[in-house]
Design a protein around this motif. Structure first.
Motif, PDB file in Angstrom:
ATOM      1  N   ALA A 106      -8.019  -6.553   8.371  1.00 11.91           N
ATOM      2  CA  ALA A 106      -7.427  -6.354   7.041  1.00 11.91           C
ATOM      3  C   ALA A 106      -6.806  -4.965   6.936  1.00 11.91           C
ATOM      4  O   ALA A 106      -5.760  -4.785   6.314  1.00 11.91           O
ATOM      5  N   ALA A 107      -7.469  -3.982   7.573  1.00 17.02           N
ATOM      6  CA  ALA A 107      -6.931  -2.614   7.559  1.00 17.02           C
ATOM      7  C   ALA A 107      -5.573  -2.589   8.255  1.00 17.02           C
ATOM      8  O   ALA A 107      -4.634  -1.940   7.796  1.00 17.02           O
ATOM      9  N   LEU A 110      -2.985  -3.918   5.924  1.00 15.49           N
ATOM     10  CA  LEU A 110      -2.578  -2.928   4.917  1.00 15.49           C
ATOM     11  C   LEU A 110      -1.575  -1.958   5.528  1.00 15.49           C
ATOM     12  O   LEU A 110      -0.583  -1.607   4.904  1.00 15.49           O
ATOM     13  N   GLU A 111      -1.870  -1.566   6.764  1.00 17.99           N
ATOM     14  CA  GLU A 111      -0.977  -0.615   7.432  1.00 17.99           C
ATOM     15  C   GLU A 111       0.428  -1.207   7.567  1.00 17.99           C
ATOM     16  O   GLU A 111       1.427  -0.496   7.493  1.00 17.99           O
ATOM     17  N   LEU A 113       1.876  -3.361   5.539  1.00 16.46           N
ATOM     18  CA  LEU A 113       2.597  -3.581   4.285  1.00 16.46           C
ATOM     19  C   LEU A 113       3.572  -2.420   4.093  1.00 16.46           C
ATOM     20  O   LEU A 113       3.312  -1.313   4.548  1.00 16.46           O
ATOM     21  N   PRO A 114       4.698  -2.683   3.417  1.00 16.15           N
ATOM     22  CA  PRO A 114       5.602  -1.558   3.157  1.00 16.15           C
ATOM     23  C   PRO A 114       4.927  -0.546   2.228  1.00 16.15           C
ATOM     24  O   PRO A 114       4.430  -0.907   1.175  1.00 16.15           O
ATOM     25  N   HIS A 115       4.853   0.693   2.656  1.00 17.95           N
ATOM     26  CA  HIS A 115       4.219   1.715   1.835  1.00 17.95           C
ATOM     27  C   HIS A 115       5.249   2.401   0.955  1.00 17.95           C
ATOM     28  O   HIS A 115       6.379   2.625   1.388  1.00 17.95           O
ATOM     29  N   LEU A 116       4.812   2.759  -0.240  1.00 17.59           N
ATOM     30  CA  LEU A 116       5.677   3.517  -1.135  1.00 17.59           C
ATOM     31  C   LEU A 116       5.897   4.897  -0.530  1.00 17.59           C
ATOM     32  O   LEU A 116       4.968   5.553  -0.073  1.00 17.59           O
ATOM     33  N   GLU A 117       7.137   5.285  -0.512  1.00 22.48           N
ATOM     34  CA  GLU A 117       7.552   6.551   0.070  1.00 22.48           C
ATOM     35  C   GLU A 117       7.399   6.629   1.584  1.00 22.48           C
ATOM     36  O   GLU A 117       7.380   7.709   2.158  1.00 22.48           O
ATOM     37  N   ARG A 118       7.274   5.481   2.197  1.00 21.49           N
ATOM     38  CA  ARG A 118       7.397   5.425   3.648  1.00 21.49           C
ATOM     39  C   ARG A 118       8.485   4.411   3.985  1.00 21.49           C
ATOM     40  O   ARG A 118       9.454   4.728   4.629  1.00 21.49           O
ATOM     41  N   GLU A 119       8.297   3.168   3.498  1.00 22.03           N
ATOM     42  CA  GLU A 119       9.343   2.148   3.698  1.00 22.03           C
ATOM     43  C   GLU A 119      10.156   1.916   2.436  1.00 22.03           C
ATOM     44  O   GLU A 119      11.336   1.613   2.512  1.00 22.03           O
ATOM     45  N   VAL A 120       9.495   1.964   1.305  1.00 22.38           N
ATOM     46  CA  VAL A 120      10.233   1.711   0.069  1.00 22.38           C
ATOM     47  C   VAL A 120      10.101   2.909  -0.860  1.00 22.38           C
ATOM     48  O   VAL A 120       9.125   3.648  -0.812  1.00 22.38           O
ATOM     49  N   PHE A 121      11.106   3.070  -1.689  1.00 20.57           N
ATOM     50  CA  PHE A 121      11.135   4.209  -2.589  1.00 20.57           C
ATOM     51  C   PHE A 121      11.476   3.728  -3.978  1.00 20.57           C
ATOM     52  O   PHE A 121      12.251   2.787  -4.148  1.00 20.57           O
ATOM     53  N   ALA A 122      10.869   4.375  -4.958  1.00 16.72           N
ATOM     54  CA  ALA A 122      11.204   4.059  -6.330  1.00 16.72           C
ATOM     55  C   ALA A 122      11.691   5.343  -6.971  1.00 16.72           C
ATOM     56  O   ALA A 122      11.528   6.421  -6.412  1.00 16.72           O
ATOM     57  N   ARG A 123      12.301   5.211  -8.139  1.00 22.20           N
ATOM     58  CA  ARG A 123      12.807   6.416  -8.790  1.00 22.20           C
ATOM     59  C   ARG A 123      11.645   7.237  -9.304  1.00 22.20           C
ATOM     60  O   ARG A 123      10.648   6.706  -9.775  1.00 22.20           O
TER      61      ARG A 123
ATOM     62  N   PHE B  70      12.462  -1.150  -9.828  1.00 27.89           N
ATOM     63  CA  PHE B  70      13.502  -1.093  -8.805  1.00 27.89           C
ATOM     64  C   PHE B  70      12.979  -0.308  -7.616  1.00 27.89           C
ATOM     65  O   PHE B  70      12.449   0.789  -7.786  1.00 27.89           O
ATOM     66  N   ARG B  71      13.140  -0.888  -6.437  1.00 31.00           N
ATOM     67  CA  ARG B  71      12.692  -0.204  -5.229  1.00 31.00           C
ATOM     68  C   ARG B  71      13.723  -0.378  -4.131  1.00 31.00           C
ATOM     69  O   ARG B  71      14.370  -1.421  -4.041  1.00 31.00           O
ATOM     70  N   THR B  72      13.831   0.633  -3.280  1.00 31.96           N
ATOM     71  CA  THR B  72      14.811   0.533  -2.196  1.00 31.96           C
ATOM     72  C   THR B  72      14.360  -0.518  -1.192  1.00 31.96           C
ATOM     73  O   THR B  72      13.182  -0.834  -1.089  1.00 31.96           O
ATOM     74  N   ALA B  77      14.840   2.862   4.738  1.00 27.23           N
ATOM     75  CA  ALA B  77      13.840   3.931   4.620  1.00 27.23           C
ATOM     76  C   ALA B  77      14.259   5.196   5.362  1.00 27.23           C
ATOM     77  O   ALA B  77      14.172   6.299   4.824  1.00 27.23           O
ATOM     78  N   PRO B  88       5.925  11.028   4.635  1.00 31.04           N
ATOM     79  CA  PRO B  88       5.190   9.854   4.169  1.00 31.04           C
ATOM     80  C   PRO B  88       3.688  10.012   4.426  1.00 31.04           C
ATOM     81  O   PRO B  88       3.290  10.634   5.405  1.00 31.04           O
ATOM     82  N   LEU B  96      -8.057   3.465   6.264  1.00 36.50           N
ATOM     83  CA  LEU B  96      -7.565   2.102   6.060  1.00 36.50           C
ATOM     84  C   LEU B  96      -8.713   1.094   6.032  1.00 36.50           C
ATOM     85  O   LEU B  96      -8.719   0.167   5.224  1.00 36.50           O
ATOM     86  N   ALA B 100      -9.595  -1.130   2.900  1.00 37.94           N
ATOM     87  CA  ALA B 100      -9.594  -2.589   3.001  1.00 37.94           C
ATOM     88  C   ALA B 100     -10.904  -3.151   2.456  1.00 37.94           C
ATOM     89  O   ALA B 100     -10.907  -4.119   1.688  1.00 37.94           O
ATOM     90  N   PHE B 158       1.330   1.481  -4.478  1.00 41.47           N
ATOM     91  CA  PHE B 158       1.533   2.058  -3.159  1.00 41.47           C
ATOM     92  C   PHE B 158       1.859   0.993  -2.127  1.00 41.47           C
ATOM     93  O   PHE B 158       2.733   1.166  -1.287  1.00 41.47           O
ATOM     94  N   PHE B 159       1.135  -0.118  -2.176  1.00 46.33           N
ATOM     95  CA  PHE B 159       1.337  -1.160  -1.172  1.00 46.33           C
ATOM     96  C   PHE B 159       2.280  -2.260  -1.659  1.00 46.33           C
ATOM     97  O   PHE B 159       2.426  -3.290  -1.009  1.00 46.33           O
TER      98      PHE B 159
END
Lengths: 255, 201
Positions: A106-107, A110-111, A113-123, B70-72, B77, B88, B96, B100, B158-159
């Motif tokens: 499961a860990a 999680l790794e 999954l797209p992480h915020l500010e690693r793969e995806v970014f929001a305003r 909204f997300r990129t 990335a 990041p 992790l 989990a 975050f995820f």
């Protein structure tokens, strides 16, 4: 047979055991305890040889393995029919290994999954306190958040002066009264407003205690906009009757 | 009573609210702000999600933490990182694993996390608390009153999870997973090399 193992790669004894079982292609439901114990102990030896601190958990597992081994060595009871029900001494270990593997997997998920500010970014908005105040539902402040807010402030607060002739010691009751006065005819008070411009550590600590006392006396409610947003003090709706109670150091027990 | 908005009018309005919100915006808040019935807002949100997904844009409208944001797109990335120069967050394996366990088993105590991992997790739990990914839910009503932990809204954000139910399904193992052998072997090879030139005598 060598046991060259990169020790930092193992999160703990369960992780190491899983690795050994896989590497030797052992059947998890029929682990050859003698063999795995030997390998496990050899690795602990290697760790000590490399002057690595062997964490207590690894030693505990070694003891567990030896214990299981000794139980397996005991002759099977004569009274087989009755004793047949007895669980395999290895069963609990197997359960723990499989359970651990489940969360390790499961860990990994999680790794990935797209992480915020690693793969995806929001305003992101630099949230000025006032703009923040306009928005959102208020929620109660948890103790952890409160402690964090004070901790952040303490880190900014200068160390006490080494050379100081006379200090004006603030008392908790003074702070309580000061905060109540500040709050007097206001609807709310920003957390930062209860401090002087550059509070020293003493002031931060005393203010922290005063805030806790005020909450305990139900004179003040602590609210924040969003979780970990800025903290606001609100007069509790309880009314003025509570405020009448004399606030002094003796009552509070700070003397 | 205000004239009811139709969907073509509502959609750009909802879009503008989403644009200015700095946190995932819940549909209830949109309803309250606009005084519009929920089904209509949901329809507008649904259509917007579809439109952004199908359009070749740098960002999409995603459902996260029980709201919309909204997300990129992940494929950009590297480019975004050039602008933000942000570092990041990197999680240790230990963090992790603890995360989990907390995510799937909440409410959960430290002792349970330690037992499942076979190692002390005090340090990583503290780190996760400081990063606001988990929080103290309260105390368990057993002797010693240990703290119980659960995940936060920030964890979902975050995820990129809509809610806890959308966590990846927990796989039950009755056998050892063979998949990781390769990684383990790689670690072994690497270790061999390091120990060869590392050991004295």
């Amino acid at each position: 047979m060598g046991f060259d193992i990169h020790l930092e790669n193992f999160e703990g004894p369960l992780d190491l055991l899983l690795h050994l079982i896989r590497k030797n292609e052992m059947d998890i439901y029929d682990i050859p305890i003698a063999e795995i114990t030997a390998q496990y102990l050899a690795i602990l030896d290697a760790m000590q040889h490399l002057n690595l601190d062997v964490a207590g958990e690894f030693l505990l597992m070694a003891a567990t393995l030896l214990h299981i081994k000794s139980r397996l060595l005991l002759p099977v009871s004569e009274d087989e029919v009755v004793e047949e029900e007895e669980e395999d001494p290895r069963a609990e270990l197997v359960r723990r290994l499989l359970e651990y593997q489940k969360y390790k997997d499961a860990a990994g998920n999680l790794e990935h999954l797209p992480h915020l500010e690693r793969e995806v970014f929001a305003r992101k908005f630099p949230a000025p306190e006032l703009a923040e105040a306009e928005t959102g539902e208020l929620e109660a402040v948890g103790l952890f958040e409160l402690v964090e807010a004070f901790k952040a402030l303490l880190q900014q607060a200068p160390e006490p002066y080494v050379h100081q002739v006379e200090t004006e010691r603030l008392s908790v009751s003074d702070r309580i009264n000061a905060i109540l006065t500040l709050l007097g005819d206001r609807e709310s008070l920003a957390f930062m407003e209860i401090f002087s411009v550059r509070p020293d550590r003493h002031e931060v600590v005393v203010s922290f205690l005063a805030t806790l006392e005020l909450v305990k006396m139900r004179l003040v409610r602590l609210l924040q906009n969003a979780r970990f947003g800025s903290i606001w003090l609100y007069p509790a709706v309880a009314g003025d009757d509570a405020a009448a109670t004399a606030v002094d150091e003796e009552n509070l027990g700070y003397l | 009573m205000r004239r009811t908005l139709d969907i073509s009018e509502l959609k750009p309005i909802v879009e503008s609210l989403l644009f200015v919100s700095d946190v995932p915006l819940r549909s209830e808040r949109i309803c309250d702000a606009l005084e519009v019935e929920r089904p209509l807002v949901m329809q507008a949100l649904g259509e917007l999600v579809g439109e952004y997904r199908d359009a070749h844009r740098g960002f999409v409208l995603e459902e996260v933490a029980e709201g919309y944001q909204f997300r990129t797109r992940p494929e950009y990335a590297d480019w975004v990182l050039r602008l933000t120069k942000a570092r990041p967050v990197r999680f240790s394996q230990a963090a992790l694993e603890a995360l989990a366990i907390i995510a799937y088993r909440q409410p959960v105590t430290r002792a349970e996390i330690d037992y499942l991992r076979g190692v002390d997790s005090g340090g990583v739990v503290k780190t996760l608390l400081e990063r606001h990914l988990i929080r103290i839910l309260g105390k368990k009503d057993v002797p010693g009153k240990p703290m119980i932990y659960g995940t936060t809204r920030e964890f979902l954000e975050f995820f990129g999870l809509r809610d806890l139910a959308s966590l990846p399904t927990l796989k039950e193992f009755s056998e050892l997973a063979p998949g990781e052998l390769a990684a383990g072997e790689a670690a072994l090879a690497e270790a061999g090399a390091e120990i060869d030139d590392g050991t004295p005598d």
